[in-house]
Scaffold this motif. Structure first.
Motif, PDB file in Angstrom:
ATOM      1  N   PRO A   1       0.819  -1.211   0.000  1.00 32.19           N
ATOM      2  CA  PRO A   1       0.000   0.000   0.000  1.00 32.19           C
ATOM      3  C   PRO A   1       0.854   1.263   0.000  1.00 32.19           C
ATOM      4  O   PRO A   1       1.972   1.279   0.527  1.00 32.19           O
ATOM      5  CB  PRO A   1      -0.799  -0.109   1.299  1.00 32.19           C
ATOM      6  N   THR A   2       0.315   2.302  -0.588  1.00 28.23           N
ATOM      7  CA  THR A   2       1.003   3.589  -0.557  1.00 28.23           C
ATOM      8  C   THR A   2       0.457   4.400   0.613  1.00 28.23           C
ATOM      9  O   THR A   2      -0.627   4.116   1.108  1.00 28.23           O
ATOM     10  CB  THR A   2       0.762   4.367  -1.864  1.00 28.23           C
ATOM     11  N   ASP A   3       1.215   5.369   1.037  1.00 21.50           N
ATOM     12  CA  ASP A   3       0.711   6.227   2.109  1.00 21.50           C
ATOM     13  C   ASP A   3      -0.228   7.280   1.522  1.00 21.50           C
ATOM     14  O   ASP A   3      -0.526   7.258   0.326  1.00 21.50           O
ATOM     15  CB  ASP A   3       1.867   6.828   2.924  1.00 21.50           C
ATOM     16  N   ASP A   4      -0.685   8.173   2.379  1.00 17.28           N
ATOM     17  CA  ASP A   4      -1.687   9.151   1.942  1.00 17.28           C
ATOM     18  C   ASP A   4      -1.231   9.999   0.768  1.00 17.28           C
ATOM     19  O   ASP A   4      -2.032  10.494  -0.013  1.00 17.28           O
ATOM     20  CB  ASP A   4      -2.063  10.085   3.109  1.00 17.28           C
ATOM     21  N   GLU A   5       0.078  10.169   0.666  1.00 17.58           N
ATOM     22  CA  GLU A   5       0.581  11.004  -0.416  1.00 17.58           C
ATOM     23  C   GLU A   5       1.073  10.183  -1.612  1.00 17.58           C
ATOM     24  O   GLU A   5       1.689  10.707  -2.526  1.00 17.58           O
ATOM     25  CB  GLU A   5       1.687  11.921   0.118  1.00 17.58           C
ATOM     26  N   GLY A   6       0.814   8.882  -1.574  1.00 20.27           N
ATOM     27  CA  GLY A   6       1.117   8.044  -2.731  1.00 20.27           C
ATOM     28  C   GLY A   6       2.533   7.500  -2.792  1.00 20.27           C
ATOM     29  O   GLY A   6       3.021   7.150  -3.864  1.00 20.27           O
TER      30      GLY A   6
ATOM     31  N   PHE B   1      15.038   3.302   5.991  1.00 22.75           N
ATOM     32  CA  PHE B   1      13.753   3.367   5.308  1.00 22.75           C
ATOM     33  C   PHE B   1      13.656   4.644   4.496  1.00 22.75           C
ATOM     34  O   PHE B   1      14.116   5.698   4.924  1.00 22.75           O
ATOM     35  CB  PHE B   1      12.606   3.367   6.335  1.00 22.75           C
ATOM     36  N   PHE B   2      13.065   4.558   3.341  1.00 20.66           N
ATOM     37  CA  PHE B   2      12.743   5.757   2.583  1.00 20.66           C
ATOM     38  C   PHE B   2      11.554   5.430   1.691  1.00 20.66           C
ATOM     39  O   PHE B   2      11.136   4.275   1.595  1.00 20.66           O
ATOM     40  CB  PHE B   2      13.951   6.258   1.778  1.00 20.66           C
ATOM     41  N   LYS B   3      11.005   6.442   1.093  1.00 22.06           N
ATOM     42  CA  LYS B   3       9.810   6.227   0.284  1.00 22.06           C
ATOM     43  C   LYS B   3       9.939   6.902  -1.070  1.00 22.06           C
ATOM     44  O   LYS B   3      10.490   8.001  -1.161  1.00 22.06           O
ATOM     45  CB  LYS B   3       8.588   6.813   0.998  1.00 22.06           C
ATOM     46  N   THR B   4       9.436   6.233  -2.078  1.00 21.06           N
ATOM     47  CA  THR B   4       9.356   6.853  -3.396  1.00 21.06           C
ATOM     48  C   THR B   4       7.978   6.563  -3.973  1.00 21.06           C
ATOM     49  O   THR B   4       7.235   5.759  -3.421  1.00 21.06           O
ATOM     50  CB  THR B   4      10.417   6.290  -4.374  1.00 21.06           C
ATOM     51  N   THR B   5       7.647   7.210  -5.051  1.00 23.51           N
ATOM     52  CA  THR B   5       6.347   6.950  -5.667  1.00 23.51           C
ATOM     53  C   THR B   5       6.473   5.762  -6.626  1.00 23.51           C
ATOM     54  O   THR B   5       7.514   5.587  -7.266  1.00 23.51           O
ATOM     55  CB  THR B   5       5.834   8.180  -6.448  1.00 23.51           C
ATOM     56  N   PRO B   6       5.421   4.946  -6.734  1.00 24.61           N
ATOM     57  CA  PRO B   6       5.468   3.795  -7.646  1.00 24.61           C
ATOM     58  C   PRO B   6       5.734   4.206  -9.093  1.00 24.61           C
ATOM     59  O   PRO B   6       6.391   3.480  -9.831  1.00 24.61           O
ATOM     60  CB  PRO B   6       4.065   3.178  -7.517  1.00 24.61           C
ATOM     61  N   SER B   7       5.267   5.387  -9.468  1.00 21.87           N
ATOM     62  CA  SER B   7       5.475   5.804 -10.861  1.00 21.87           C
ATOM     63  C   SER B   7       6.956   6.050 -11.146  1.00 21.87           C
ATOM     64  O   SER B   7       7.453   5.748 -12.226  1.00 21.87           O
ATOM     65  CB  SER B   7       4.637   7.046 -11.183  1.00 21.87           C
ATOM     66  N   ASP B   8       7.688   6.586 -10.164  1.00 19.95           N
ATOM     67  CA  ASP B   8       9.130   6.757 -10.336  1.00 19.95           C
ATOM     68  C   ASP B   8       9.829   5.402 -10.393  1.00 19.95           C
ATOM     69  O   ASP B   8      10.755   5.189 -11.171  1.00 19.95           O
ATOM     70  CB  ASP B   8       9.724   7.588  -9.194  1.00 19.95           C
ATOM     71  N   LEU B   9       9.381   4.466  -9.559  1.00 12.07           N
ATOM     72  CA  LEU B   9      10.008   3.134  -9.527  1.00 12.07           C
ATOM     73  C   LEU B   9       9.818   2.402 -10.852  1.00 12.07           C
ATOM     74  O   LEU B   9      10.680   1.638 -11.282  1.00 12.07           O
ATOM     75  CB  LEU B   9       9.405   2.290  -8.406  1.00 12.07           C
TER      76      LEU B   9
END
Ligand SMILES: [Zn+2]
Ligand SMILES: [Zn+2]
Length: 153
Positions: free
Chosen positions: A12-17, A29-37
């Motif tokens: 799942p993505t967080d509230d900001e995707g 830990f870090f986060k990226t957007t699925p579209s960038d991945l």
């Protein structure tokens, strides 16, 4: 017969995707957007903390969920086989009860937590990622090209 099991797990993505990733070298830990991945222009993802690339960025949570899902699916298969034997022998001498369907272990939704991260724009790639505020202050490697950014917006 093909005995391979395919188990799909959606992260799942967080509230900001953003999706949560974890570096296998330093555990950051870090986060990226699925579209960038999924972007074809991105060949490797670099850890913002140590600047290395990992073979996989799957967090322990996701792995754990995968293991539970596999176990539950296996239990169901065994049950279905037993159930089949039971039905088959209805009129026969042999009586056999498969009993109740095994209870599933709860498949908890993966916490997309670890929320103390801030969205940063890496100007080198004009892409964003979420990293810890401390990394933002000390400078972080761009997850998309591996260049160290010192002044992060
Ligand atoms: Zn790292
Ligand atoms: Zn970059």
């Amino acid at each position: 017969m093909n005995n391979e099991l395919t188990i799909e797990i959606s992260i799942p993505t967080d509230d900001e995707g953003y999706v949560l990733l974890q570096c296998e070298h330093c555990g950051t830990f870090f986060k990226t957007t699925p579209s960038d991945l999924k972007d074809d222009g991105i060949l490797h993802v670099f850890c913002p903390s140590c600047g290395l690339t990992s073979d996989n960025y799957i967090t322990d949570d996701v792995l754990e969920l995968a293991m539970k899902k596999i176990k539950n699916t296996e239990n169901d298969m065994v049950y279905d086989v037993l159930k089949g034997i039971e039905r088959h022998n209805k009129s026969g001498v042999l009586t056999f009860k498969a009993g109740k369907r095994p209870k599933h272990e709860s498949e908890d939704p993966i916490r997309s937590g670890i929320d103390a991260m801030e969205i940063c724009t890496f100007l080198c790639c004009k892409r964003t990622a979420k990293i810890k505020p401390l990394l933002k202050m000390t400078g972080a490697y761009c997850p998309f090209c591996g260049v160290k950014n010192y002044e992060i917006e």
